[in-house]
Design an enzyme around this catalytic site. Structure first.
Site, PDB file in Angstrom:
ATOM      1  CG  ASP B  11      -1.967  -1.041   1.208  1.00 20.37           C
ATOM      2  OD1 ASP B  11      -2.244  -1.570   0.118  1.00 20.37           O
ATOM      3  OD2 ASP B  11      -2.533  -1.348   2.275  1.00 20.37           O
ATOM      4  CG  ASP B 130     -11.807  -2.675  -1.209  1.00 19.80           C
ATOM      5  OD1 ASP B 130     -10.970  -3.572  -1.436  1.00 19.80           O
ATOM      6  OD2 ASP B 130     -11.558  -1.466  -1.326  1.00 19.80           O
TER       7      ASP B 130
END
Lengths: 206, 254
Positions: B11, B130
């Site tokens: 990330d 997600d």
């Protein structure tokens, strides 16, 4: 010859060519992306890349004006390496794009992967050399090297095929006939094995 | 032969690797290019960069991170985060990415997936989903904006629609598990794997090496993704792969 072999990576407007260029440079080639016939003719070796669909690549190669240069390189016998769709373009046609024709260096039609397995094959797989010999592209890579595949179609297995992988059955992975090589997998994305194979190609062009 | 891919995920925000719990409480984990090189040496099968910056400055930084990575890392690279139009995808692919992952923008305009697939090939069109288990009723709901905004859309139906629309891969993150170290949501993974014919990457929740094995063998995922267990050197990629191989997972040895 002095200096690093000049490898022309044909830039005909398809996909990520930076990886191929950088990987060839990494193993010592003076590699660059070229989009004009003169640079192809001057090269010590030619790489024909390609991603996406067979038809889109065949059209893009024709419309870029580089197809005659690619054919001339193939006829000249200069080391030539077709990768992924660039490998498939060495065949006559593809069931993926029935209206388009390839370069037809090798006979046969590119077809879908065997049924019963996921399409695309998007994974690392092991190369298997049918008769146990070591073809020139695989010298120094060790037994059954792992390489990275991303494809839904594949050329037929022919006399020119020197390695296969097992994906729902034997699938053509690598061809070599003299100075003409082709790989269904991506050597520029296959870590150490891929770099070793590209180094072998650069040595061929030296 | 079918083999499973092990994918460390980075990330990235403002050019640094970060890690948070359930997408918040971010901590600095290092330089992305350095980490990417280390993972390549350790035997990663692929790398995923997720740009979790919302700003356009951050996206510019990401393109340069991708370009620098592509100069020294020769394994597949997926980049996601902030990809809103095909031009964003083009810039990342030109910089050296092999696949781009779309998320929020694909929900707002599903044709984006088809556009990217048509322009660059299905193989580089990844849809990142997600998902969170519904509090009332069965199934999982898709969230956007880094997991903050519920959409009401069923995750399995959305994955199926994306596959039909040209996606080449699904990157499936359980928001319930992300950062918890409790393991993948195996039911969610299995439900999506069974619904689509394209590869599925399981993500969110890895805390032990057995979780990676479970994602592949119980969840049925084609690839397993983890972040913090590798960043913090709890395990090397090599240790993870040895464990997976000795527990029945076919995987490229280091």
């Amino acid at each position: 010859m002095t200096g690093s072999p000049r490898i022309a990576v044909l830039d005909y407007g398809i996909g990520n060519l930076r990886s191929a260029e950088k990987a060839l440079q990494h193993v010592g080639a003076a590699a660059r992306l070229v989009s004009d016939a003169a640079s192809v003719a001057a090269a010590d070796g030619v790489v024909l890349p390609g991603v996406g669909a067979f038809g889109a690549c065949a059209r893009a190669l024709r419309e870029s004006g580089l197809e005659p240069a690619a054919r001339a390189a193939l006829e000249s016998g200069v080391p030539f390496f077709g990768v992924c769709i660039g490998f498939q373009l060495l065949y006559e046609r593809s069931e993926e794009s029935p209206g388009e024709v390839g370069l037809g260096v090798f006979p046969g039609t590119v077809g879908p992967l065997p049924p019963g397995v996921k399409h695309p094959q998007m994974q690392w797989n092991q190369l298997v050399v049918p008769d146990g010999s070591v073809p020139a592209p695989l010298r120094g890579l060790g037994e059954n090297p792992w390489v990275y595949f991303v494809h839904s179609y594949v050329p037929p297995i022919g006399d020119e095929t020197v390695a296969v992988c097992d994906y729902g059955g034997p699938v053509a992975a690598l061809v070599a006939r003299g100075n003409l090589w082709g790989a269904q997998f991506h050597p520029e994305k296959s870590g150490r094995s891929g770099l070793g194979l590209l180094a072998n190609f650069v040595a061929l062009a030296a | 032969m079918r083999s499973i891919r092990l994918i460390p995920c980075l990330d990235v925000t403002d050019g640094r690797v970060v890690k948070g719990v359930r997408f918040v409480d971010l901590t600095d984990e290092g330089d992305p290019v350095e980490l990417a090189s280390r993972y390549d040496r350790e035997g990663a099968d692929e790398l995923t960069f997720l740009d979790i910056t919302a700003s356009s400055d951050g996206r510019e930084t990401m393109v340069s991170v991708v370009a620098r990575t592509a100069e020294q890392v020769f394994i597949p690279l997926t980049v996601g985060g902030g990809v809103r139009v095909t031009e964003d995808a083009r810039r990342l692919l030109r910089a050296g990415a092999d696949k781009v992952a779309v998320n929020t923008a694909a929900l707002e305009r599903p044709a984006l997936v088809r556009d990217i697939a048509d322009e660059f090939g299905c193989q580089c069109a990844v849809v990142a989903i997600d998902a969170r288990a519904r509090i009332e009723g069965a199934g999982w709901e898709v969230y956007t904006h880094g997991g903050r905004r519920p959409t009401g859309i069923d995750a399995v139906a959305w994955a199926t629609a994306c596959a039909a629309n040209g996606a080449g891969e699904i990157l499936l993150t359980s928001m319930d598990r992300d950062g918890t170290k409790d393991g993948f949501d195996l039911e969610l993974t299995r439900a999506v794997v069974d619904a689509v014919g394209i590869p599925v990457v399981a993500s969110g929740g890895v805390g032990t090496l057995q979780h990676l094995v479970d994602g592949a063998l119980v969840g049925g995922a084609d690839a397993v993704l983890a972040a913090s267990i590798f960043h913090r050197r709890q395990f090397t990629l090599g240790e993870a792969k040895s464990y997976m191989a000795s527990h029945g997972v076919t995987i490229r040895p280091v």
